[in-house]
Structures are given as C-alpha cells and as structure tokens.
Motif scaffolding. Structure first.
Motif, PDB file in Angstrom:
ATOM      1  N   VAL A   1      -9.201   4.160  -2.721  1.00 54.20           N
ATOM      2  CA  VAL A   1      -8.502   4.281  -1.450  1.00 54.20           C
ATOM      3  C   VAL A   1      -7.055   4.743  -1.662  1.00 54.20           C
ATOM      4  O   VAL A   1      -6.246   4.022  -2.250  1.00 54.20           O
ATOM      5  CB  VAL A   1      -8.502   2.915  -0.720  1.00 54.20           C
ATOM      6  N   PRO A   2      -6.724   5.960  -1.196  1.00 57.29           N
ATOM      7  CA  PRO A   2      -5.322   6.412  -1.240  1.00 57.29           C
ATOM      8  C   PRO A   2      -4.480   5.472  -0.381  1.00 57.29           C
ATOM      9  O   PRO A   2      -4.754   5.328   0.806  1.00 57.29           O
ATOM     10  CB  PRO A   2      -5.372   7.818  -0.623  1.00 57.29           C
ATOM     11  N   SER A   3      -3.477   4.808  -0.968  1.00 59.21           N
ATOM     12  CA  SER A   3      -2.849   3.680  -0.275  1.00 59.21           C
ATOM     13  C   SER A   3      -1.339   3.830  -0.112  1.00 59.21           C
ATOM     14  O   SER A   3      -0.656   4.372  -0.969  1.00 59.21           O
ATOM     15  CB  SER A   3      -3.119   2.384  -1.036  1.00 59.21           C
ATOM     16  N   GLY A   4      -0.847   3.286   1.010  1.00 59.75           N
ATOM     17  CA  GLY A   4       0.576   3.244   1.298  1.00 59.75           C
ATOM     18  C   GLY A   4       0.936   1.854   1.778  1.00 59.75           C
ATOM     19  O   GLY A   4       1.422   1.017   1.037  1.00 59.75           O
ATOM     20  N   ASN A   5       0.622   1.583   3.049  1.00 61.74           N
ATOM     21  CA  ASN A   5       0.892   0.274   3.635  1.00 61.74           C
ATOM     22  C   ASN A   5      -0.197  -0.753   3.373  1.00 61.74           C
ATOM     23  O   ASN A   5      -0.150  -1.849   3.924  1.00 61.74           O
ATOM     24  CB  ASN A   5       1.109   0.417   5.140  1.00 61.74           C
ATOM     25  N   PHE A   6      -1.195  -0.413   2.579  1.00 65.14           N
ATOM     26  CA  PHE A   6      -2.270  -1.332   2.209  1.00 65.14           C
ATOM     27  C   PHE A   6      -3.180  -1.680   3.395  1.00 65.14           C
ATOM     28  O   PHE A   6      -3.960  -2.624   3.341  1.00 65.14           O
ATOM     29  CB  PHE A   6      -1.686  -2.638   1.609  1.00 65.14           C
ATOM     30  N   GLY A   7      -3.110  -0.891   4.489  1.00 65.94           N
ATOM     31  CA  GLY A   7      -3.951  -1.182   5.642  1.00 65.94           C
ATOM     32  C   GLY A   7      -5.392  -0.783   5.384  1.00 65.94           C
ATOM     33  O   GLY A   7      -6.326  -1.570   5.603  1.00 65.94           O
ATOM     34  N   ASN A   8      -5.584   0.427   4.898  1.00 65.85           N
ATOM     35  CA  ASN A   8      -6.926   0.932   4.658  1.00 65.85           C
ATOM     36  C   ASN A   8      -7.677   0.059   3.646  1.00 65.85           C
ATOM     37  O   ASN A   8      -8.760  -0.472   3.936  1.00 65.85           O
ATOM     38  CB  ASN A   8      -6.800   2.384   4.173  1.00 65.85           C
ATOM     39  N   VAL A   9      -7.096  -0.143   2.482  1.00 66.96           N
ATOM     40  CA  VAL A   9      -7.817  -0.882   1.433  1.00 66.96           C
ATOM     41  C   VAL A   9      -7.931  -2.369   1.772  1.00 66.96           C
ATOM     42  O   VAL A   9      -8.866  -3.048   1.328  1.00 66.96           O
ATOM     43  CB  VAL A   9      -7.172  -0.647   0.045  1.00 66.96           C
ATOM     44  N   CYS A  10      -7.047  -2.883   2.616  1.00 64.34           N
ATOM     45  CA  CYS A  10      -7.167  -4.281   3.047  1.00 64.34           C
ATOM     46  C   CYS A  10      -8.452  -4.461   3.862  1.00 64.34           C
ATOM     47  O   CYS A  10      -9.110  -5.507   3.776  1.00 64.34           O
ATOM     48  CB  CYS A  10      -5.947  -4.695   3.866  1.00 64.34           C
ATOM     49  N   ALA A  11      -8.823  -3.432   4.621  1.00 58.20           N
ATOM     50  CA  ALA A  11     -10.091  -3.489   5.350  1.00 58.20           C
ATOM     51  C   ALA A  11     -11.266  -3.525   4.363  1.00 58.20           C
ATOM     52  O   ALA A  11     -12.277  -4.195   4.606  1.00 58.20           O
ATOM     53  CB  ALA A  11     -10.222  -2.293   6.289  1.00 58.20           C
ATOM     54  N   GLY A  12     -11.134  -2.845   3.241  1.00 59.08           N
ATOM     55  CA  GLY A  12     -12.158  -2.916   2.185  1.00 59.08           C
ATOM     56  C   GLY A  12     -12.258  -4.321   1.613  1.00 59.08           C
ATOM     57  O   GLY A  12     -13.353  -4.826   1.346  1.00 59.08           O
ATOM     58  N   HIS A  13     -11.128  -4.953   1.446  1.00 64.23           N
ATOM     59  CA  HIS A  13     -11.092  -6.348   0.986  1.00 64.23           C
ATOM     60  C   HIS A  13     -11.838  -7.260   1.972  1.00 64.23           C
ATOM     61  O   HIS A  13     -12.645  -8.104   1.575  1.00 64.23           O
ATOM     62  CB  HIS A  13      -9.632  -6.782   0.816  1.00 64.23           C
ATOM     63  N   VAL A  14     -11.600  -7.051   3.261  1.00 66.88           N
ATOM     64  CA  VAL A  14     -12.283  -7.865   4.279  1.00 66.88           C
ATOM     65  C   VAL A  14     -13.798  -7.624   4.202  1.00 66.88           C
ATOM     66  O   VAL A  14     -14.584  -8.579   4.225  1.00 66.88           O
ATOM     67  CB  VAL A  14     -11.733  -7.553   5.696  1.00 66.88           C
TER      68      VAL A  14
END
Ligand SMILES: *Cc1c(COP(=O)(O)O)cnc(C)c1O
Length: 463
Positions: free
Chosen positions: A254-267
């Motif tokens: 996941v190309p990441s900045g604010n950690f929003g996208n990959v945080c959804a992956g964590h969920v």
C-alpha cells in the motif's frame, strides 16, 4: 456497534453520531469497541457478490443506526459501473502469476480517495436529510483530497463545499478538475499563498467556535471513520478476486502517506481476512518506514517534508497511525495518549516484537526508483503506472513470498502525473475518455489574498 476514542474516553457513540465528526472530544480517533469477525462460511458466502452488495454486508457489521434497506440503496447508488468504470469496481490487473495491481483509481478524480469519498457524499446527504440539517464543508487541498471531496459532494442536498487551494500551484490538470465544476454548492477559493497558508486559514476559521457553530462548518479529513470503513471493502474485494479458497493467503502493498489506506487493511485483517502481510510503502518521506523498521515514531516538521514526484504521500506525520498503535498496545488509551501527546516516541522492546504479529513490514522508494519502476512495469508487463503506484510496486517486489499472491494497490492513474511519466518513458499518459480537453473548460473559482476575514465573508455570503 459502538465507537470509542483511542485516548481513553470510553463514552460509546453510534455510527451516525461520529459520521459528521473529526477527532473525538479527548483528541483521539474513533474505533469500533471491537472488530466483528468474518468466519469461513461468511467469507465463502461473499464470493461472487457484486461490489455494492459486498460493501453492504461489511458496512452492516459496523452500522446499526441506518435501516438495512436504506444502507443497501446507498451502497448501490455509490458503487456503480457508471462512476467507477467497470463492473468489478476494483478489478485486478495481473502482472505475472501471484503478482497483480488492484485498480482503485477509476473514479471521477482518478485517485483512490474516490472509493471512500463517494460513499461519504451519499452518507452525508442521507444523514443530513434525516436530521433536516445542512453542513458547510471547509477544507484546504494541494490536489487529490479536495477534488475527491468536491466530486463526492457536488449537487448533494444539504451540503456546501468551500475548498481552499494555493493559487497557481496545482497542476493545470488538477486545477481544471476542480475549477470546471459548475455546481452551485461547490466553491473553489484560490488563495494567493502556499498550501500551509490555506491550512492556517481553515484552522483559524474552525477555531472561531462562534462562527463555526453559526455557519455549521465541518470537514472531511482523512481521520473520518466512515472513510476508513469504506476502504475496508476493497481489501475483501481484492482477496476474493485473487483466491478460489479461503485457505489461500494474500499480501497487500500500500503506497502510504497518512496511513488511512493501509489502516483499512489492518482492520480487514483484524476481522479475519486471510492477509499474510501488509507492506507499507513510503516515498522519501519515510516516517512510517522508519517506524516499522525500528519502532521509533519521529514525525517531521514542514521544513523536513520533501516535495516529491509522488506528492500525495508527502506527509510529515501520519494522522491515522494512532489507530494502529491503539491496537498494538492492547487498546491502552492512557498509553496512547502519553505517546502521541509527546509528539514522537520509541516503543519498548516487548511492544516492538509485537509489530510482526500484525503482519506489517515496510520499505521506501525514491525518485530514481519511481522512474526505474515505471519503466520496468511498462517494459516487462506492458502496464503504465503512476508515481505512487510505482513506489508501491518497487517495495512489493522486495517483499514477495513464495505461494502468496501480492496485490499492489494502484492509488492513482498516470494521467494525473504526466510530467514524471514523460521523464521516465518520454510518452504522454493517456487520459480517460471525456477528460482530453478538460483544461479548456470554463472555470469557477474566486481568487483571494491570504486573509481569514475575506474567507469568512465569502462563506457568510454563500450559505
Ligand atoms: C492520498 C494518497 C495516498 C496516500 O494514502 P494514505 O491513506 O494517506 O496513506 C497515496 N496515493 C495517492 C495517489 C493518494 O491520493
């Protein structure tokens, strides 16, 4: 399902209470009191569902204060082929066996933020209508977020958008995307300054509590829980497309900045989706890579934030990251409050050892890597990718594991970052149909000095 703050306030709130909110009152972020588990039988039942219906199933686990038939109508209105270009909504594009891109950037603004923002637009209109209220969204943008918000809110009843951007500093394509919107409820304000000036004005207006209350000022920032929840859906959709049995595991980069996208992956992983690894890819702004390698979180100042050719990842601190740390620390709100209150921090040895249990690994990528990866992807796989996706693919190739499919999230289309594509390949990236001459369309924008009073007066005159 109820929601609590990451900083220790245990007050439980319903979904629609936090839908229109930013931070929790104690300064924390909202998370569900627990993650609903998706068992094997349920995951099997979800195979073959249309994207909108998969979204309905997942959202239903988290939203119990919108009637089911209304929620299903909302997801079906949101995730359509007309808006997202394909029936699958987030189709996989195979590069080689066990390696594929997952396309998240076929929405109206050609970046993955549409995936969540389009749903948010529908949810806002629904909830405001139910309450008989209006909301005036005020934001600052240097590109992607502002245009995704405008395209999601255009023409929606009960919502106005006031979006500040630095005059003359966005790319001509980005300016055309935003300023060509002719909807009466969308207001573009070009501030004669830089992005930080825009952000300072937004803060100054929001800190005037009387003005804020009188004019019902709100935001759509990346810490909004509903945005994160919308993003959980495409991790399931990607997994279900990549596998034929629930025995198989998949990794995501996941190309990441604010950690929003990959945080959804964590969920999604916490819900039981069989994810082997979540690979966090950063650019030169490597706050997150540093954390996942060392356990040290060291947010940077504006002066130490590099301007790069993957600009949507140019962040100095990752606003959604606190959600993961809350889970990592066993949901100890007092400890989270102490760590984030102090700015940066270092985890203790025991906490560091725990990171691997959550599947996280990381890597970073630089301008030269982006150019090389864009060339490699074009030559080896015949696919043109944008600079952010190139950061992802570069790091993904360093983390492949035998027998586990790696999905790289494609977060924008190359047409948005044409200059770097020309630099890498000396070709012009194609534009989706209908956007060929977008720069020639009439523009609707008001230019203003760096002046909070002028912005307030403009809002007052237009609500
Ligand atoms: C916003 C954005 C990112 C970063 O996503 P986060 O949720 O902030 O980690 C990556 N790529 C593109 C194209 C974006 O617009």
């Amino acid at each position: 399902m109820k929601y609590i703050s990451t900083r220790g306030d245990k007050t439980e709130r319903a979904f629609c209470e936090i839908l229109l909110e930013g931070l929790a009152p104690d300064g924390g972020l909202y998370l569900p009191v627990q993650y609903p588990k998706v068992d094997d039988a349920t995951l099997t039942k979800w195979r073959g569902l249309a994207y909108a219906d998969l979204a309905f199933e997942i959202l239903s686990l988290y939203i119990d204060d919108i009637p089911a038939e209304d929620l299903r109508a909302i997801t079906r209105r949101t995730y359509t082929e007309a808006v997202f270009g394909t029936q699958q909504i987030t189709p996989l594009k195979a590069l080689e066996p066990d390696l594929a891109l997952q396309a998240l950037s076929n929405g109206p603004t050609l970046a993955f933020k549409d995936m969540a923002m389009q749903l948010l637009g529908q949810l806002f209109e629904y909830e405001l209508g139910r309450r008989g209220e209006t909301l005036n969204i005020l934001g600052a943008t240097s590109g992607d977020t502002g245009s995704a918000a405008e395209y999601a809110m255009r023409g929606k009843a009960g919502v106005n958008v006031f979006m500040l951007s630095p005059h003359g500093r966005m790319s001509p394509f980005q300016q055309a995307q935003m300023f060509s919107l002719q909807d009466a409820n969308i207001h573009n304000i070009a501030v004669e300054g830089v992005f930080d000036d825009c952000q300072d004005i937004v803060k100054a207006v929001s800190n005037d509590l009387d003005f804020k209350r009188r004019h019902k000022i709100g935001t759509v920032n990346s810490i909004n829980w509903a945005r994160l929840l919308a993003q959980v859906v495409y991790y399931f959709a990607g997994y279900l497309q990549a596998t034929t049995s629930n025995e198989q595991k998949v990794s995501f980069t996941v190309p990441s900045g604010n950690f929003g996208n990959v945080c959804a992956g964590h969920v999604a992983r916490m819900m039981g989706l069989p994810i082997a690894q979540l690979v966090v890819a950063t650019n030169e702004n490597d706050v997150l890579d540093e954390f996942f390698r060392t356990g040290v979180y060291r947010p940077r100042g504006t002066a130490d934030t590099h301007e790069t050719s993957s600009p949507s990842m140019d962040i100095s601190k990752a606003s959604n990251f606190e959600r993961f740390v809350f889970d990592l620390l066993g949901r100890d709100g007092a400890r989270v409050k102490a760590l984030f209150g102090a700015g940066g921090f270092e985890l203790n040895a025991q906490e560091k050892a725990h990171i691997a249990d959550f599947g996280f690994v990381s890597g970073s990528s630089r301008h030269a890597d982006r150019l090389a990866t864009i060339r490699l992807c074009h030559q080896r796989y015949g696919q043109l990718i944008d600079t952010h996706t190139a950061d992802g693919l570069k790091v993904a190739l360093e983390h492949r594991q035998p027998g586990i499919t790696m999905l790289v999230l494609e977060t924008a289309l190359p047409a948005k970052f044409a200059a770097t594509i020309r630099e890498a390949l000396d070709i012009e990236p194609p534009r989706p149909a209908g956007l060929e001459n977008i720069e020639a369309l009439p523009k609707r924008v008001t230019v203003m000095p760096v002046d909070t009073g002028a912005v307030k007066a403009f809002i007052q005159a237009h609500v």
